[in-house]
Write an enzyme that holds these catalytic residues in place. Structure first.
Site: not given
Ligand code: SAM
Length: 250
Positions: A115, A153, A168
């Site tokens: 989560e 990069r 780029d």
């Molecule tokens: N419950 C959280 C929420 O609704 O904000 C989402 C948790 S997600 C299932 C699990 C992990 O994936 C997060 O803690 C984060 O580190 C990573 N994550 C998921 N989506 C991301 C995004 N768009 N950008 C960066 N990290 C992401």
């Protein structure tokens, strides 16, 4: 440049780090990447890194202590690295942010799972929260790879030709012009004649025009922030006139 990736799944990274531009940059010592297993900082015989949420509800939450201890193990007060929590709730990652981060020298990237992480990680041991886009991944590892790739990069010497990252997309706020290579004709589509002319000035103007055309057509929002020269503004006026005529004729 050094990057420490804090994750529960370090095995996801090696193939990504070994190949192509990044692999060469690491071999040359231009980029140093360390994988830190958050589990190594968990206490107890079972090395538990997550727990049920206070207040109830579905899913598990990553505990604060192992993450913050892992962050602190990487760098103490002197030469403190810049620590980033990857989260869909963070500031959206873009090219200017990649440039800023490439100047930092040492980054920590924290990958969440489940989560997400205990809120006290965010408030107590990170300098920035970054999202790679408005969607939810199962973990921060893919997001970390995106940041590692985009930032590395930009480190001097990582790309063979020093100029290549300057042209780029997004470097000057515009989308890049289209590219062509051999053959000259593919399925009836020819390479624009001007690119074969050998006239560098004409090619430069053509590329700039196409870069502006693309940005106008696909991402007009970028033009508000782009660094535009007088020449760019004249070209844009022409492109807008052309587009207006086409619209009026259709
Ligand atoms: N419950 C959280 C929420 O609704 O904000 C989402 C948790 S997600 C299932 C699990 C992990 O994936 C997060 O803690 C984060 O580190 C990573 N994550 C998921 N989506 C991301 C995004 N768009 N950008 C960066 N990290 C992401």
């Amino acid at each position: 440049m050094r990057l420490d990736i804090l994750t529960l799944f370090p095995d996801l990274f090696p193939p990504f780090l070994e190949e192509s531009i990044l692999g060469r940059a690491i071999k040359k010592g231009l980029v140093d990447i360390k994988l830190v297993n958050i589990r190594d900082f968990a206490e107890g015989p079972h090395k538990v890194t997550d727990d049920r949420p206070f207040g109830g509800g579905e899913g598990m939450v990553m505990k604060a202590e192992p993450i913050c201890w892992a962050v602190e193990s990487v760098g103490r007060e002197k030469n403190k690295p810049f620590s980033i929590l990857l989260t869909p709730q963070g500031r959206k990652f873009d090219q200017p942010t990649a440039w800023d981060l490439s100047q930092k020298g040492h980054l920590i990237l924290i990958c969440g799972r489940y989560e997400g992480v205990d809120e006290r990680v965010r408030t107590g041991c990170v300098d920035m929260e970054l999202s790679i886009g408005d969607y939810v991944l199962s973990g921060g590892e893919l997001a970390a790879m995106v940041v590692v790739d985009a930032v590395s990069r930009l480190v001097p010497g990582v790309l063979g030709g020093e100029r290549s990252n300057l042209e780029d997309s997004f470097q000057d706020g515009l989308l890049e012009y289209p590219h062509y290579t051999r053959p000259r004709v593919f399925r009836g589509q020819e390479v624009p004649e001007i690119l074969l002319s050998g006239d560098h000035e004409k090619i430069r103007v053509w590329r700039r025009t196409e870069s502006l055309r693309r940005t106008l057509q696909r991402r007009p929002d970028l033009l508000n922030e782009a660094r535009l020269s007088e020449e760019d503004r004249r070209i844009l006026e022409k492109l807008k006139e052309e587009a207006g005529k086409i619209e009026a004729g259709s």
